[in-house]
Design an enzyme around this catalytic site. Structure first.
Site, short mmCIF file in Angstrom:
data_model
loop_
_atom_site.label_atom_id
_atom_site.label_comp_id
_atom_site.label_asym_id
_atom_site.label_seq_id
_atom_site.Cartn_x
_atom_site.Cartn_y
_atom_site.Cartn_z
N TYR A 61 -11.63 -4.15 4.74
CA TYR A 61 -11.23 -2.84 5.27
C TYR A 61 -11.31 -2.82 6.80
O TYR A 61 -10.64 -2.03 7.44
CB TYR A 61 -12.15 -1.74 4.74
N TYR A 114 0.86 -1.18 0.00
CA TYR A 114 0.00 0.00 0.00
C TYR A 114 0.89 1.22 0.00
O TYR A 114 1.57 1.52 0.99
CB TYR A 114 -0.93 0.02 1.22
#
Length: 678
Positions: A651, A546
């Site tokens: 998430y 990420y």
């Protein structure tokens, strides 16, 4: 470059005591030296038990990353010579792991006498490649724990002295039942309730494949550390499958015609034994699976499935029609002869007249591992015609025309389309940008929209890694190695393996070499932009990190509130763990919360959507940066992911929920969807 810090001797007998971390999160033991200079102010020292080890006292490896051979050897080298542990070896010959006939062929009918001729092509059809076992070992974090020798008689010495020419490796006999039992005992008991149910399910299939991956990887890593690693006789896929069959750890044990519960069209498999374990195709080598049917006075065989993987002269050009060659006749060792209408050939002939469904699995080249195969379940076919023709050998072979039933999801056709895009024989429709990264990645990432008129996501700058990363601990400087053609696991003198860092071809630093899969950012029907791959992705494989700007908690709260920044990665979120392990809900423990915003600067990870049943998970990893360590977030495949399947991760949610906090509706469509995330 990745580094080990403060490594002590590692007891290799612990390799047999496999107990995956229950909640799939890093473990940080209590501080042993509160006055340590590396201790973050106000907290315990950061002791990260990385996926590849070494592990502090009381910390065990977790799926899908068990202790790597490199980490074992590194710990062994750093130990004082008199205390050096004996390496583990498996001296069991490969021929003792043949598939049990009764287990392979199910409980109905018989394909027991599989054709030796078609089975003779198994090596070239499957093309086993052991490299991926090392490629999946990820960067090590900071570890300063030590392990004590366990007084358990799990392995016995096979010889008193080292083996000549094997760099001091001492082979020992390893009890596979002990290894298997340790793995199975670490699994959530609920998993076996699902697997043992007489009617298969999606969970049953996925759990079975996950356990097989654990077993195969574990046995492979043991082999990598032993004499057998230097003999070329490495087939942990067969050994793991045999162990599971023997212990009855499988899904859909009853052979059946037609649909197999829990197996979806388009599912991919990297080993033939995976097909056996989920009930898709029983023989581990033969291309034709069949059972008996008492439709008349005499029992006649009926085909239930076939595997077409290039060993015979099959015609696979048409995505909906397969011209399949019969078995037998061609024997490279004893010459060739005409095929006979018996066993599998007879079963196909009878199925043509009966019109029963036949499952078709197609074997394709694995572009990420050229010597390997990917097996794609292409769905239900029916046999329309059969005939006899001369093969290239000059002898008669049976040919069968199978036609795919309409209305099924695309599977093999998707692979053919990707191949056409690759060789430019057909254009990829809907391409907006051929390379979203503008050359920042070594592999282009195309931007595609074949859904609506949206011209692309909001403008952002593509960066391949973190910006403004924060150092968390000092590390010792390391130098590169002199290996040619990449670091090899058997080279104990490789400084790269010792330090787990350079060069870029090192199998131990997979998350630092950029993207290796051909990814595509695409427009979804109801979730905005998403991410998927043109290539098949193996379970446990690193996908991407990420990337974005590292920010503090105050700015993260501000951006996520007033500005509604939807591209913030928050390491403090709570998320559901994998069902194979006890279903604890726990946030990963890292030295300090990590917040990353990818709104203005980021990479492909910013396009991964949420799912309550994800196929990707994230893990914190530590890298060396200018003689200091910084924290990164890496994404890995939970299970095998077919091409063009959306990549998703959970998430999670923020707890406790604040008054007035807005929940976001989940659109993942999973049967396990919790309805929202926030």
């Amino acid at each position: 470059m990745d580094n080990h810090v403060g490594q002590d001797s590692f007891d290799k007998s612990r390799v047999l005591n496999v107990k995956p971390l229950r909640t799939l999160v890093p473990v940080f033991p209590s501080p042993s030296n509160p006055s340590s200079s590396s201790t973050p102010q106000g907290g315990a020292p950061f002791v990260c038990a990385s996926p590849a080890g070494p592990f502090p006292t009381g910390v065990a490896p977790f799926y899908p990353f068990f202790v790597s051979p490199e980490s074992q050897r590194l710990s062994e080298q750093n130990a004082p010579t008199p205390q050096r542990a004996t390496p583990i070896s498996t001296a069991v010959p490969i021929n003792s792991f043949k598939t049990p006939t009764s287990a392979t062929n199910g409980d109905v009918g018989s394909s027991r006498r599989t054709s030796r001729n078609r089975a003779a092509h198994i090596t070239e059809e499957e093309g086993y490649n052991n490299t991926e076992m090392n490629e999946l070992d990820v960067e090590d974090g900071i570890g300063n724990g030590s392990s004590k020798r366990k007084k358990r008689g799990r392995a016995k010495r096979a010889s008193a002295g080292p083996v000549t020419g094997v760099s001091g490796v001492v082979p020992v006999d390893v009890d596979l039942d002990v290894v298997a039992n340790d793995i199975l005992q670490s699994i959530n008991p609920m998993v076996f309730d699902v697997i043992n149910h007489p009617d298969g399910s999606r969970d049953s299939v996925l759990f079975t494949l996950m356990i097989y991956e654990v077993m195969r990887r574990k046995l492979g890593q043991i082999e990598e550390s032993t004499k057998e690693a230097h003999t070329g006789a490495k087939r942990p896929d067969l050994k793991a499958g045999t162990v599971m069959m023997t212990k009855g750890v499988r899904s859909n044990g009853k052979k059946r015609i037609g649909i197999v519960p829990g197996v979806e069209i388009g599912d991919i498999f990297f080993f033939r034994f995976e097909l056996c374990l989920v009930g898709l195709h029983a023989p581990s080598m033969a291309g034709i699976d069949y059972l008996g049917s008492k439709a008349s006075q005499e029992e006649e065989p009926l085909a239930v499935s076939i595997v077409s993987s290039g060993g015979y002269e099959d015609n696979t050009d048409d995505g909906d029609v397969l011209i399949y060659s019969g078995q037998g006749g061609v024997n490279r060792e004893k010459g060739a002869s005409d095929q006979k209408l018996e066993r599998g050939n007879l079963a196909l002939e009878k199925s043509m007249h009966r019109g029963n469904d036949v499952r078709v699995i197609r074997g394709l080249k694995d572009v990420m591992h050229p010597s390997g195969k990917v097996y794609v379940y292409d769905g239900i076919y029916k046999i329309q015609d059969s005939w006899v023709e001369k093969a290239k050998s000059g002898f008669n072979v049976f040919k069968y025309k199978l036609v795919r039933m309409p209305g099924q999801p695309e599977a093999y056709a998707t692979w053919k389309s990707i191949q056409q895009w690759t060789d430019k024989s057909a254009p990829r429709t809907g391409v907006i940008l051929p390379d979203l990264t503008s050359g920042a990645e070594k592999v282009p990432v195309c931007l595609v929209n074949d859904v609506d008129n949206e011209k692309g996501p909001a403008y952002f700058t593509y960066i391949p890694t973190l910006k403004n990363s924060k150092a968390i601990a000092p590390v010792e400087p390391a130098a590169g190695c002199s290996c040619v053609g990449g670091c090899q696991p058997g080279n104990y003198n490789c400084s790269c393996i010792q330090k787990n860092g350079v060069p870029p071809t090192c199998r131990n630093r997979v998350s630092q070499v950029g993207l290796k899969f051909r990814l595509e950012v695409f427009r979804t029907k109801n979730k905005g932009w998403g991410l998927r791959s043109w290539d098949a992705i193996r379970a446990g494989t690193f996908i991407c990190e990420y990337a974005g700007e590292v920010i503090d908690s105050a700015r993260a709260e501000m951006l996520g509130g007033e500005n509604e920044d939807e591209y913030i990665f928050d390491s403090t979120r709570i998320y559901q763990q994998l069902d194979v392990f006890p279903a604890d809900i726990e946030a990963p423990k890292i030295p300090s919360p990590l917040y990353v915003t990818a709104k203005n600067e980021g990479n492909v990870a910013r396009f991964m959507n949420h799912s309550c049943s994800p196929n990707v998970l994230w893990r914190p990893i530590v890298r060396e940066n200018k003689h200091e360590s910084d924290l990164h977030i890496a994404f890995f495949a939970i299970r095998h992911i077919p091409p063009m399947v959306e990549l998703t991760y959970d998430y999670g949610i923020n707890l406790p929920l604040k008054a007035g906090q807005r929940k976001k509706k989940c659109l993942c469509g999973s049967v396990k969807c919790r309805g929202y995330f926030c």
